[in-house]
Design a protein around this motif. Structure first.
Motif, PDB file in Angstrom:
ATOM      1  N   GLU A  90       0.832  -1.205   0.000  1.00  0.00           N
ATOM      2  CA  GLU A  90       0.000   0.000   0.000  1.00  0.00           C
ATOM      3  C   GLU A  90       0.871   1.261   0.000  1.00  0.00           C
ATOM      4  N   GLN A  91       1.989   1.202   0.705  1.00  0.00           N
ATOM      5  CA  GLN A  91       2.891   2.369   0.697  1.00  0.00           C
ATOM      6  C   GLN A  91       3.478   2.588  -0.701  1.00  0.00           C
ATOM      7  N   VAL A  92       3.790   1.500  -1.378  1.00  0.00           N
ATOM      8  CA  VAL A  92       4.303   1.616  -2.749  1.00  0.00           C
ATOM      9  C   VAL A  92       3.241   2.265  -3.641  1.00  0.00           C
ATOM     10  N   LEU A  93       2.003   1.801  -3.506  1.00  0.00           N
ATOM     11  CA  LEU A  93       0.939   2.354  -4.360  1.00  0.00           C
ATOM     12  C   LEU A  93       0.642   3.813  -4.008  1.00  0.00           C
ATOM     13  N   ALA A  94       0.857   4.164  -2.744  1.00  0.00           N
ATOM     14  CA  ALA A  94       0.627   5.560  -2.339  1.00  0.00           C
ATOM     15  C   ALA A  94       1.634   6.506  -3.015  1.00  0.00           C
ATOM     16  N   HIS A  95       2.788   5.972  -3.443  1.00  0.00           N
ATOM     17  CA  HIS A  95       3.714   6.832  -4.217  1.00  0.00           C
ATOM     18  C   HIS A  95       2.989   7.383  -5.447  1.00  0.00           C
ATOM     19  N   ALA A  96       2.164   6.536  -6.057  1.00  0.00           N
ATOM     20  CA  ALA A  96       1.462   6.964  -7.286  1.00  0.00           C
ATOM     21  C   ALA A  96       0.551   8.153  -6.990  1.00  0.00           C
ATOM     22  N   ASP A  97      -0.168   8.081  -5.860  1.00  0.00           N
ATOM     23  CA  ASP A  97      -1.062   9.194  -5.497  1.00  0.00           C
ATOM     24  C   ASP A  97      -0.256  10.477  -5.280  1.00  0.00           C
ATOM     25  N   LYS A  98       0.878  10.321  -4.586  1.00  0.00           N
ATOM     26  CA  LYS A  98       1.647  11.528  -4.234  1.00  0.00           C
ATOM     27  C   LYS A  98       2.277  12.159  -5.472  1.00  0.00           C
ATOM     28  N   ILE A  99       2.936  11.363  -6.292  1.00  0.00           N
ATOM     29  CA  ILE A  99       3.615  11.980  -7.445  1.00  0.00           C
ATOM     30  C   ILE A  99       2.619  12.466  -8.485  1.00  0.00           C
ATOM     31  N   SER A 100       1.397  11.928  -8.444  1.00  0.00           N
ATOM     32  CA  SER A 100       0.382  12.364  -9.416  1.00  0.00           C
ATOM     33  C   SER A 100       0.026  13.841  -9.256  1.00  0.00           C
ATOM     34  N   LYS A 101       0.333  14.391  -8.097  1.00  0.00           N
ATOM     35  CA  LYS A 101       0.026  15.818  -7.859  1.00  0.00           C
ATOM     36  C   LYS A 101       1.133  16.730  -8.401  1.00  0.00           C
ATOM     37  N   LEU A 102       2.243  16.142  -8.826  1.00  0.00           N
ATOM     38  CA  LEU A 102       3.398  16.952  -9.245  1.00  0.00           C
ATOM     39  C   LEU A 102       3.335  17.251 -10.743  1.00  0.00           C
ATOM     40  N   PRO A 103       4.016  18.324 -11.168  1.00  0.00           N
ATOM     41  CA  PRO A 103       3.982  18.679 -12.595  1.00  0.00           C
ATOM     42  C   PRO A 103       4.981  17.865 -13.414  1.00  0.00           C
ATOM     43  N   LEU A 104       4.771  16.563 -13.459  1.00  0.00           N
ATOM     44  CA  LEU A 104       5.693  15.668 -14.156  1.00  0.00           C
ATOM     45  C   LEU A 104       5.257  15.421 -15.596  1.00  0.00           C
ATOM     46  N   THR A 105       6.234  15.126 -16.415  1.00  0.00           N
ATOM     47  CA  THR A 105       5.934  14.674 -17.779  1.00  0.00           C
ATOM     48  C   THR A 105       6.112  13.162 -17.881  1.00  0.00           C
ATOM     49  N   THR A 106       7.208  12.652 -17.319  1.00  0.00           N
ATOM     50  CA  THR A 106       7.492  11.220 -17.450  1.00  0.00           C
ATOM     51  C   THR A 106       7.704  10.576 -16.083  1.00  0.00           C
ATOM     52  N   VAL A 107       7.385   9.301 -16.015  1.00  0.00           N
ATOM     53  CA  VAL A 107       7.647   8.502 -14.803  1.00  0.00           C
ATOM     54  C   VAL A 107       8.297   7.192 -15.238  1.00  0.00           C
ATOM     55  N   LYS A 108       9.371   6.863 -14.532  1.00  0.00           N
ATOM     56  CA  LYS A 108      10.028   5.569 -14.758  1.00  0.00           C
ATOM     57  C   LYS A 108       9.946   4.766 -13.479  1.00  0.00           C
ATOM     58  N   LEU A 109       9.528   3.526 -13.601  1.00  0.00           N
ATOM     59  CA  LEU A 109       9.463   2.633 -12.440  1.00  0.00           C
ATOM     60  C   LEU A 109      10.471   1.500 -12.634  1.00  0.00           C
ATOM     61  N   HIS A 110      11.129   1.152 -11.558  1.00  0.00           N
ATOM     62  CA  HIS A 110      12.022   0.000 -11.621  1.00  0.00           C
ATOM     63  C   HIS A 110      11.747  -0.905 -10.433  1.00  0.00           C
ATOM     64  N   GLN A 111      11.848  -2.197 -10.650  1.00  0.00           N
ATOM     65  CA  GLN A 111      11.796  -3.127  -9.522  1.00  0.00           C
ATOM     66  C   GLN A 111      13.096  -3.012  -8.732  1.00  0.00           C
ATOM     67  N   LEU A 112      13.034  -3.260  -7.443  1.00  0.00           N
ATOM     68  CA  LEU A 112      14.279  -3.284  -6.672  1.00  0.00           C
ATOM     69  C   LEU A 112      15.112  -4.470  -7.142  1.00  0.00           C
ATOM     70  N   GLN A 113      16.362  -4.183  -7.469  1.00  0.00           N
ATOM     71  CA  GLN A 113      17.284  -5.255  -7.832  1.00  0.00           C
ATOM     72  C   GLN A 113      18.421  -5.280  -6.813  1.00  0.00           C
ATOM     73  N   LEU A 114      18.760  -6.452  -6.392  1.00  0.00           N
ATOM     74  CA  LEU A 114      19.893  -6.584  -5.476  1.00  0.00           C
ATOM     75  C   LEU A 114      21.141  -6.845  -6.301  1.00  0.00           C
ATOM     76  N   ILE A 115      22.112  -5.961  -6.101  1.00  0.00           N
ATOM     77  CA  ILE A 115      23.313  -5.967  -6.931  1.00  0.00           C
ATOM     78  C   ILE A 115      24.517  -6.361  -6.080  1.00  0.00           C
ATOM     79  N   LYS A 116      25.346  -7.198  -6.647  1.00  0.00           N
ATOM     80  CA  LYS A 116      26.534  -7.665  -5.909  1.00  0.00           C
ATOM     81  C   LYS A 116      27.407  -6.493  -5.464  1.00  0.00           C
TER      82      LYS A 116
END
Ligand code: SF4
Length: 307
Positions: free
Chosen positions: A196-222
């Motif tokens: 739910e906290q992850v999905l709430a990011h969508a609500d919050k950033i939706s209020k900003l004057p953005l043009t593009t959004v990039k989403l990435h899954q968390l990757q664990l890197i060596k």
């Protein structure tokens, strides 16, 4: 042709260019204030910068040489193609302003380069540089892409990000108010964040004057701090199965402002650096699965967006 489920990056390109356009990643050899001691020395806990530098972006090479190699790769197959120079690695607004401008202009003067994308941190945009970008955006295609990663300060602190969400909001507002296309990058699935906290990011950033959004899954890197945390405290993490992540993306898109371009959903670190998750899917294969899921669920970007 665009799909009917979410707004693709191609739509933005199509508005500007009557030909195919491809991004070419540049590593201009910058450092990062979260690594060199200004903010911190260790960097973000998930960061091993090698993981997002394509093979041809050697650190010591000039912008021109990197463009030559990158463009040669595509132009053999698509002679009519034009290019956006994507300053991707590390913090691409963190240096002496004259040096920065010289590097951007070097990229723009390269034949068939028709614009720039500049990736940076929200706390690294001095006013004089923003003024330069404001003028630049009137003469060329330009996106300033900010790494927000999360809208929760508790997460930003936990991952040693070195800035707050309020700083992200301020940078985005200032940049967009200058008429510059402004992008945001988020990592979905950071430690301790509930679904739910992850999905709430969508609500919050939706209020900003953005043009593009990039989403990435968390990757664990060596070799990262996070890799060590995962070994010692795996219960802090929720590494998604691919179908679970696809549903998360669709849920996220439903809550996202329908005006935003949803530029991407996943990133792919080189196999030799990746610990998990290893879904074994290419970007286009993942996108096809996302589209299929949108269709199965008969939904679309912005369906649950609230003004
Ligand atoms: S993720 Fe970006 S901001 Fe964080 S340490 Fe790495 S280069 Fe710096």
């Amino acid at each position: 042709m665009q799909n009917k489920y979410y707004r693709e990056f191609g739509e933005l390109l199509y508005r500007h260019f009557p030909y195919k356009v491809q991004k070419i990643s540049i590593n201009a050899g910058f450092t990062c204030p979260n690594r060199d001691g200004l903010k911190a020395v260790g960097g973000c806990t998930y960061c091993n910068n090698q993981s997002f530098s394509p093979g041809y972006s050697g650190k010591q090479r000039s912008v021109t040489d990197q463009l030559t190699d990158g463009i040669a790769f595509f132009s053999r197959k698509y002679p009519e193609m034009k290019y956006l120079a994507y300053f991707q690695s590390y913090t691409n607004t963190y240096d002496d302003i004259d040096k920065l401008i010289a590097l951007y202009e070097e990229a723009l003067s390269y034949p068939n380069v028709v614009g720039l994308i500049i990736g940076t941190r929200p706390d690294c945009m001095p006013d004089d540089l923003l003024d330069y970008f404001s003028d630049l955006s009137k003469r060329t295609f330009l996106i300033i892409e900010y790494g927000l990663e999360s809208t929760l300060d508790s997460t930003l602190e936990f991952i040693n990000r070195g800035h707050t969400y309020a700083e992200s909001v301020e940078a985005i507002n200032k940049t967009a108010s200058k008429g510059i296309y402004t992008g945001a990058h988020l990592i979905l699935g950071l430690p301790h964040e509930s679904r739910e906290q992850v999905l709430a990011h969508a609500d919050k950033i939706s209020k900003l004057p953005l043009t593009t959004v990039k989403l990435h899954q968390l990757q664990l890197i060596k070799g990262t701090v996070m890799a060590k945390q995962y070994r010692e405290n795996p219960e802090w993490f929720n590494l998604f199965e691919v179908d679970e992540y696809i549903d998360l993306i669709v849920d996220f898109a439903e809550r996202l402002n329908p005006e935003f371009i949803l530029e991407r959903f996943v990133s792919q670190s080189p196999k030799e650096l990746l610990i998990a998750p290893d879904w074994g899917l290419k970007n286009f294969e993942f996108t096809a699965k996302v589209l299929k899921r949108f269709a199965e669920r008969e939904t679309f970007q912005g369906r649950l967006f609230k003004e």
